[in-house]
Design an enzyme around this catalytic site. Structure first.
Site, PDB file in Angstrom:
ATOM      1  N   GLU A 216      50.678  27.429  41.267  1.00 38.26           N
ATOM      2  CA  GLU A 216      50.678  28.797  40.759  1.00 38.26           C
ATOM      3  C   GLU A 216      51.951  29.515  41.172  1.00 38.26           C
ATOM      4  OE1 GLU A 216      47.014  30.866  40.538  1.00 38.26           O
ATOM      5  OE2 GLU A 216      47.853  32.672  41.462  1.00 38.26           O
TER       6      GLU A 216
ATOM      7  N   GLY B 134      40.729  41.818  36.968  1.00 37.51           N
ATOM      8  CA  GLY B 134      41.913  42.396  37.588  1.00 37.51           C
ATOM      9  C   GLY B 134      41.593  43.566  38.485  1.00 37.51           C
ATOM     10  N   ASP B 135      42.570  43.915  39.339  1.00 38.17           N
ATOM     11  CA  ASP B 135      42.432  45.020  40.284  1.00 38.17           C
ATOM     12  C   ASP B 135      43.086  46.282  39.737  1.00 38.17           C
ATOM     13  OD1 ASP B 135      41.165  43.422  42.234  1.00 38.17           O
ATOM     14  OD2 ASP B 135      43.112  42.667  42.913  1.00 38.17           O
TER      15      ASP B 135
ATOM     16  N   ASP C 222      27.543  37.466  44.173  1.00 36.26           N
ATOM     17  CA  ASP C 222      28.828  37.124  43.579  1.00 36.26           C
ATOM     18  C   ASP C 222      28.760  35.784  42.859  1.00 36.26           C
ATOM     19  OD1 ASP C 222      31.755  37.884  43.425  1.00 36.26           O
ATOM     20  OD2 ASP C 222      31.908  35.871  44.274  1.00 36.26           O
TER      21      ASP C 222
END
Length: 294
Positions: A18, A109-110, A162
């Site tokens: 990544e 996303g944040d 979660d």
């Protein structure tokens, strides 16, 4: 083979890497040096991240396109729902299809500026990652991945809750999940067990980052949301003032983690590189994940 799933089901265990998109010309040179150094090792795929709130969207799109068109690597683009309308998301997904990108990591996303701030959906956008997975599926023949959190997402009440959300994302059409960073193999393996217990057998890939400096250790704490376990601290703390010894201990530790995870049957190891290649090349070579021709 142009999709992540095809690559995972090819030869034995594999690895992936990544990168994050460059901020300027100097960063771009560093990134492409790392890409070219890793290319001969034939990673299963190369992932390009997407900044909070889409802050690096243009760089992500451009870099992913270059990987698709200028290298032999299989690219995977990140896509977030933050601050984007459905129309904008459709445009980005369409552009990926146009340049030959078939793999997308769909994450909610944040919030921009403060990752732990209140998450507010775009008035014409999406609210959940599973919706983004479905959108990608609707718009083309994409291989779609999602994020997984060994310690639970910071916004989830507990790891069991979660895990249920993760399984919902997978059942929405995701082909695989990549785990955020963790410190010990058991942390990932417990996540895999929780997913299995819910009747889901979609591929889960553990995320690793070579611990070459105290900075990379601090980054692991930041990204994982977990403190350094005592067993890990005992191996690294004695060398905080000795860069060479810290690097050796950190690379040894991540190599040992990789050995355990491979022994437990994971299909691939996903390496967070911070746009550098040397330590990742060392670890994958020690784990025997490098093709003979390399």
């Amino acid at each position: 083979m142009t999709t992540v799933v095809e690559r995972l089901h090819g030869r034995g265990p594999v690895f992936s890497v990544e990168f994050f998109p460059p901020r300027d010309a100097a960063d771009e040179l560093v990134l492409w040096r790392a890409i070219r150094e890793l290319e001969p090792l034939d990673p299963a795929f190369v992932s390009i991240t997407y900044g909070a709130g889409g802050s690096s969207r243009d760089f992500t799109i451009r870099t992913t396109g270059r990987v698709a068109q200028e290298t032999t690597l299989v690219p995977m683009a990140h896509l977030t729902a933050v601050d984007h309308s459905v129309s904008e998301l459709r445009n980005v997904i369409g552009w990926y299809a146009a340049v030959g990108v078939r793999n997308i990591l769909a994450v909610r996303g944040d919030p921009p500026g403060d990752p732990n701030g209140e998450w507010i959906a775009h008035p014409e956008g999406l609210t959940y990652a599973e919706e983004l997975v479905r959108l990608c599926r609707e718009l083309g023949d994409f291989c779609v991945g999602v994020a997984a959190f060994p310690y639970g997402h910071p916004r989830s009440g507990d790891v069991d809750e979660d895990t249920k959300y993760l399984v919902r994302k997978l059942r929405a059409g995701a082909d695989f999940a990549i785990a955020q960073l963790f410190f010990q193999p058991e942390d990932f393996l417990r996540l895999r067990d929780r997913v299995d217990a819910l009747g889901c057998d979609t591929a889960l890939l553990p995320g690793l980052m070579p611990l070459t400096t105290p900075r990379t250790l601090a980054k692991t704490v930041e990204l994982s949301g977990a403190d350094v376990p005592p067993a890990v601290a005992r191996k690294l703390d004695p060398f905080v003032d000795d860069p060479a010894a810290f690097r050796k201990a950190g690379v040894d530790l991540v190599t040992e983690m990789g050995e355990r995870l491979l022994a437990e049957g994971v299909p691939a190891l996903h390496f967070y590189t911070l746009n550098r290649s040397k330590a990742t090349r060392e670890v994958v070579a020690r784990l025997g994940l490098v093709p003979a021709r390399a």
